[in-house]
Scaffold this active site. Structure first.
Site, PDB file in Angstrom:
ATOM      1  N   ASP A  87      52.740 -59.749  57.491  1.00 24.47           N
ATOM      2  CA  ASP A  87      51.832 -60.215  56.445  1.00 24.47           C
ATOM      3  C   ASP A  87      51.214 -61.556  56.807  1.00 24.47           C
ATOM      4  OD1 ASP A  87      54.412 -61.375  56.093  1.00 24.47           O
ATOM      5  OD2 ASP A  87      53.866 -61.997  54.072  1.00 24.47           O
TER       6      ASP A  87
ATOM      7  N   GLU B 138      56.864 -62.044  54.211  1.00 25.70           N
ATOM      8  CA  GLU B 138      57.445 -63.327  54.628  1.00 25.70           C
ATOM      9  C   GLU B 138      56.663 -64.481  54.051  1.00 25.70           C
ATOM     10  OE1 GLU B 138      58.308 -66.940  56.937  1.00 25.70           O
ATOM     11  OE2 GLU B 138      56.374 -65.931  56.653  1.00 25.70           O
TER      12      GLU B 138
END
Length: 362
Positions: free
Chosen positions: A71, A127
Site C-alpha cells: 500500500d 502498513e
C-alpha cells in the site's frame, strides 16, 4: 550498461507494480499482480485472507520471512523512467521498491539455497494505515528464523530499529463565561496541558542513554488543534503525536500525558500503541548482508529510524534476527518527488540474492 535478462525482468516488475494504484485498503489489484508474477516464476503464490500477496520458494528446514508492504499514501505521481534511469512514481521508494527487491532476489536464488530454506515473500496490506492489517495477520501464520522488513535504507544501509508510537486525542469542554471575568477558556486549559507535555518530553532522559541522540528522546507534535463555542459551551481539541524511544513503553507515555492534563477536565483517548524496537547488529543475518554489500563495492551502514514500521508490529511474536532493507532514499517517502534510481535497485537485488544464499549456507 544494459541490464541482464534477470535484471530487466526485475525492473519490469517494479515498473508495473508502481503503475498499479494501491492506497491502503485498496490493494486488490496489486496483490493479484504480484501473486501472478510470483506464480509464473516458481513460487507457491496466493492472496491470503488479509489480502496479502504471499509467495513461497524453497523446501529447507529454515524459514526466512521477507515482509514488505504493497500500500501507499495518496498522491498521484505520473509513472515514468527518465533519461537517467530513474523511476518516478508513488510507492517507488515507500515501499514497492523494497518489496520488489525481495521478490526479485528470491526468484533468482540458486538451487542450493532453496534446498536449505523456505523463503516467504509477503506483500502486506495497510502498513500505511494504523491497522497494519497485513503484518498482524502474517505474524500469526509464520514462524521464521530470520526476518527482513521491506523499507528504504539505501542499498548499503541496514536498519536495526524504529521508534515507538502513541497518538493522544484530547478534548476539553466547559461552560461559557464572560471573558472579562476571572477564569480560563477551554483553549487555555488545553494549551496548558500541551505545554506540560512538551516540558515532560524535553526533560525525558533515561539513565542509560548517555544523553543520546534523537532515537533516545521523546518527540511530540501537534497534529491537529482547534476550538469552538456556541454561546453555552466552549470546546477545544487536539491530536498529539508521540514518537517513543526504547526506554519508554506506550503505557508509560499514556500515564505521563494523563498527568499533564490532570485537573484540566480533559477527556483523553489513545491509539497507535507501538513499542520501539532495536535489534542487535551482530548476527548471521547482519553478517550476510554486510559481506554482500562489500561484494558490490559498498560500505555497510547501520541505521535506526525515528518513524515506525511493521518491524515494531512483528517484534514480539518474531523474536529472531531482524533488519529492514531496501533501496531508495527515505527522505523521499510521501513526497511529490518520490523516485528510485533503477541502478540502485539492481544493486540491492544483487546484494540480497547473495546475502540470502550466504545466510542459509547455500
Amino acid at each position: 550498461m544494459t541490464p541482464t535478462p534477470d535484471a530487466q525482468a526485475a525492473r519490469e516488475l517494479i515498473r508495473q507494480a508502481v503503475s498499479i494504484p494501491s492506497l491502503s485498503g485498496e490493494e486488490q489489484a496489486i496483490a493479484a499482480f504480484l501473486r501472478d508474477w510470483m506464480a509464473r516464476r516458481g513460487f507457491d503464490a496466493q492472496v491470503d485472507e488479509a489480502g496479502n500477496a504471499v509467495g513461497v520458494r524453497g523446501s529447507g528446514p529454515l524459514t526466512v520471512a521477507l515482509l514488505g508492504h504493497m500500500d501507499t499514501v495518496p498522491g498521484d505521481i505520473p509513472v515514468r523512467v527518465d533519461e537517467a534511469g530513474v523511476l518516478h512514481g508513488r510507492g517507488s521508494v515507500d515501499a514497492k521498491g523494497s518489496l520488489c527487491t525481495f521478490i526479485a532476489a528470491v526468484s533468482a536464488l540458486p538451487p542450493e539455497a532453496l534446498s536449505a530454506a523456505r523463503f516467504v515473500c509477503i506483500g502486506a496490506t495497510e502498513e500505511e494505515a494504523p491497522s497494519s492489517k497485513g503484518a498482524r495477520y502474517a505474524m500469526r501464520q509464520h514462524r521464521p528464523d530470520f526476518v527482513l522488513i521491506g523499507e528504504p535504507s539505501g542499498w548499503a544501509g541496514l536498519t536495526l530499529g524504529y521508534k515507538g508510537r502513541l497518538v493522544a486525542k484530547v478534548r476539553v469542554e466547559k461552560d461559557n463565561f464572560h471573558t472579562a471575568g476571572d477564569g480560563t477558556s477551554a483553549a487555555d486549559d488545553l494549551t496548558l496541558g500541551w505545554q506540560r507535555v512538551r516540558e515532560w518530553a524535553a526533560g525525558f532522559a533515561p539513565a542509560d542513554s548517555g544523553g543520546g541522540g534523537i532515537f533516545d528522546r521523546v518527540q511530540v507534535t501537534l497534529q491537529d488543534l482547534g476550538s469552538s463555542g456556541d454561546g453555552l459551551t466552549q470546546r477545544a481539541w487536539a491530536t498529539i503525536g508521540l514518537r517513543l524511544p526504547p526506554a519508554l513503553a506506550p503505557y508509560q507515555a499514556e500515564e505521563a500525558i494523563e498527568q499533564a492534563f490532570a485537573g484540566l477536565g480533559a477527556d483523553l483517548t489513545f491509539t497507535g500503541h507501538e513499542s520501539a524496537v532495536r535489534h542487535p547488529k551482530d548476527n548471521a543475518l547482519t553478517r550476510a548482508l554486510r559481506v554482500a554489500i562489500r561484494e558490490q563495492g559498498g560500505t555497510p551502514t547501520f541505521k535506526v529510524k525515528t518513524g515506525t514500521s511493521d518491524m515494531n508490529v512483528v517484534a514480539e511474536l518474531w523474536p529472531v534476527p531482524t533488519l529492514a532493507y531496501g533501496p531508495g532514499d527515505s527522505a523521499l517517502d510521501h513526497t511529490p518527488e518520490e523516485r528510485l534510481d533503477l541502478a540502485e535497485y539492481d544493486r540491492a537485488v544483487a546484494v540480497l540474492t547473495s546475502a540470502l544464499t550466504r545466510l542459509v549456507g547455500g
